[in-house]
Design a protein around this motif. Structure first.
Motif, PDB file in Angstrom:
ATOM      1  N   LEU A 170       0.829  -1.161  -0.056  1.00  0.00           N
ATOM      2  CA  LEU A 170      -0.012   0.027  -0.044  1.00  0.00           C
ATOM      3  C   LEU A 170       0.841   1.102   0.024  1.00  0.00           C
ATOM      4  O   LEU A 170       1.826   1.335   0.581  1.00  0.00           O
ATOM      5  N   THR A 171       0.581   2.120  -0.760  1.00  0.00           N
ATOM      6  CA  THR A 171       1.249   3.270  -1.015  1.00  0.00           C
ATOM      7  C   THR A 171       0.540   4.553  -0.479  1.00  0.00           C
ATOM      8  O   THR A 171      -0.621   4.549  -0.548  1.00  0.00           O
ATOM      9  N   THR A 172       1.120   5.723   0.007  1.00  0.00           N
ATOM     10  CA  THR A 172       0.534   7.016   0.180  1.00  0.00           C
ATOM     11  C   THR A 172       1.437   8.128  -0.352  1.00  0.00           C
ATOM     12  O   THR A 172       2.517   7.961  -0.281  1.00  0.00           O
ATOM     13  N   ASN A 174       0.904  11.115   1.330  1.00  0.00           N
ATOM     14  CA  ASN A 174       1.121  11.731   2.673  1.00  0.00           C
ATOM     15  C   ASN A 174       2.557  11.681   3.187  1.00  0.00           C
ATOM     16  O   ASN A 174       2.796  10.259   3.402  1.00  0.00           O
ATOM     17  N   PRO A 331      -0.107   9.709   6.855  1.00  0.00           N
ATOM     18  CA  PRO A 331       0.392   8.730   6.026  1.00  0.00           C
ATOM     19  C   PRO A 331      -0.987   7.708   5.970  1.00  0.00           C
ATOM     20  O   PRO A 331      -1.329   7.099   6.926  1.00  0.00           O
ATOM     21  N   TYR A 332      -1.192   7.418   4.704  1.00  0.00           N
ATOM     22  CA  TYR A 332      -2.304   6.511   4.190  1.00  0.00           C
ATOM     23  C   TYR A 332      -3.487   6.989   4.425  1.00  0.00           C
ATOM     24  O   TYR A 332      -4.638   6.459   4.160  1.00  0.00           O
ATOM     25  N   ASP A 334      -4.962   9.368   2.734  1.00  0.00           N
ATOM     26  CA  ASP A 334      -5.439   9.452   1.314  1.00  0.00           C
ATOM     27  C   ASP A 334      -5.885   8.107   1.067  1.00  0.00           C
ATOM     28  O   ASP A 334      -6.415   8.335  -0.440  1.00  0.00           O
ATOM     29  N   ARG A 335      -5.683   7.110   1.614  1.00  0.00           N
ATOM     30  CA  ARG A 335      -6.305   5.912   1.060  1.00  0.00           C
ATOM     31  C   ARG A 335      -7.283   5.405   1.806  1.00  0.00           C
ATOM     32  O   ARG A 335      -7.843   4.172   1.496  1.00  0.00           O
TER      33      ARG A 335
END
Length: 336
Positions: A170-172, A174, A331-332, A334-335
């Motif tokens: 999983l990428t972010t 932020n 972080p994350y 945005d997911r």
């Protein structure tokens, strides 16, 4: 890589892992000696972690700890429950530490063994406690190779098998340094029932229901409180976009979709609630779960009279907009 279980060999747990027995740690000690070191007890919630404590305090008290990666196993309560602690932990008297020899103590091997030991958990149902003798003399099947005249666990295969599992990280976008600051000293205290409508739900008996598409929320602390999916009549469905809390499960979860419930499940509702605000509030509520340990249920009347500290706006009201933006900034976030 394929798992040909039929070719595996049985080993006693003591041939693979070393064990360390825990000593008593109280919730009061955790509160009074807060730190960054995980305390593991017998519960399944939060991967067995009861709280965080100061490591130097644990050393001074002679508590059982390791700063290495390890597995833990619950002695009682959720007996046989196994957790992986990547950064080590200290264990209370209702849990034990399981350690691999240093030369094979790798995350992938611990994760492989975690699955194997978890499959053996059924042996400790119905109040049968985990004792050192019984657990270490139990047998588990593992991949093996021949070393001289005997077979030994094939740790290299275990490591490579875990590495071979397909997943997409999983990428972010932020960055941690861009997260909004939390100035907790300026938060306000609110009665939970003043900002939420606290309600009971309509009980359904899971064993009497067919499999379906409606999430069934029970008092489990796992999987966001979801204990499966069922087919249920409309009159037994609880509307989503709320926070659910189980009396003994005690953990708060955001339920986006409509759902059915088991016994003693309560909901919190506010018109400004969304998935971001709910995640913020659940984190605050779940920080207080230690107050409800050891049989002290988080029933509706206690919920309604519980106080919660939250960010406030210029009017002194809960700042739901900040809560949403804070979660989005992590972080994350945005997911979500």
């Amino acid at each position: 890589m394929n798992l040909d279980v039929k070719k595996w060999t049985f080993f006693q747990v003591k041939d693979v892992l070393n064990i360390q027995n825990g000593k008593g740690i109280t919730t009061e000690e955790i509160e009074e000696n807060a730190g960054n070191f995980a305390v593991v007890q017998s519960g399944e919630e939060n991967n067995g972690v009861l709280g965080k404590i100061d490591l130097d305090y644990c050393k001074s008290k002679g508590y059982t700890y390791t700063e290495k990666s390890c597995l833990t196993v619950a002695r009682s309560g959720s007996a046989g429950f196994v957790s992986f602690q990547k950064n080590g932990c200290v264990v209370g008297d209702s849990a034990k530490i399981l350690l691999l020899p240093d030369e094979v103590a790798k995350t992938e091997i611990y994760l492989f063994l975690h699955s194997i030991l978890t499959a053996n958990r059924f042996k400790y149902d119905y109040g049968r406690k985990v004792t050192e003798s019984k657990y270490m003399n139990d047998y588990i099947a593992l991949p093996a190779l021949v070393n001289g005249r005997k077979k030994v666990p094939d740790f290299e295969f275990m490591e490579n098998y875990i590495k071979s599992l397909h997943y997409k990280p999983l990428t972010t976008k932020n960055r941690p340094e861009n997260a909004l600051p939390l100035n907790i000293e300026k938060w306000g205290e609110f009665l939970l029932s003043d900002i939420f409508k606290c309600s009971t739900t309509t009980l359904s008996i899971k064993d009497e229901l067919l499999e379906g598409n409606t999430p069934f929320i029970s008092r489990t602390a796992l999987n966001n409180g979801c204990d499966g999916y069922v087919e249920v009549e409309a009159k037994f469905i609880t509307k989503g976009n709320c926070i659910s809390i189980g009396a003994e499960g005690i953990y708060a979860f955001y339920q986006k979709e409509d759902f059915a419930t088991g016994n003693k499940i309560y909901t919190l509702r506010n018109e400004k609630l969304n998935q971001y605000v709910a995640l913020f509030i659940c984190a605050v509520l779940n920080h207080e779960v230690y107050r409800y340990s050891y049989g002290r249920a988080r029933i509706l009347s206690k919920l309604q009279n519980e106080y919660i500290k939250l960010p406030i706006n210029h009017k002194g009201e809960p700042d739901f907009e900040f809560m949403e933006n804070y979660i989005k900034s992590l972080p994350y976030g945005d997911r979500v």
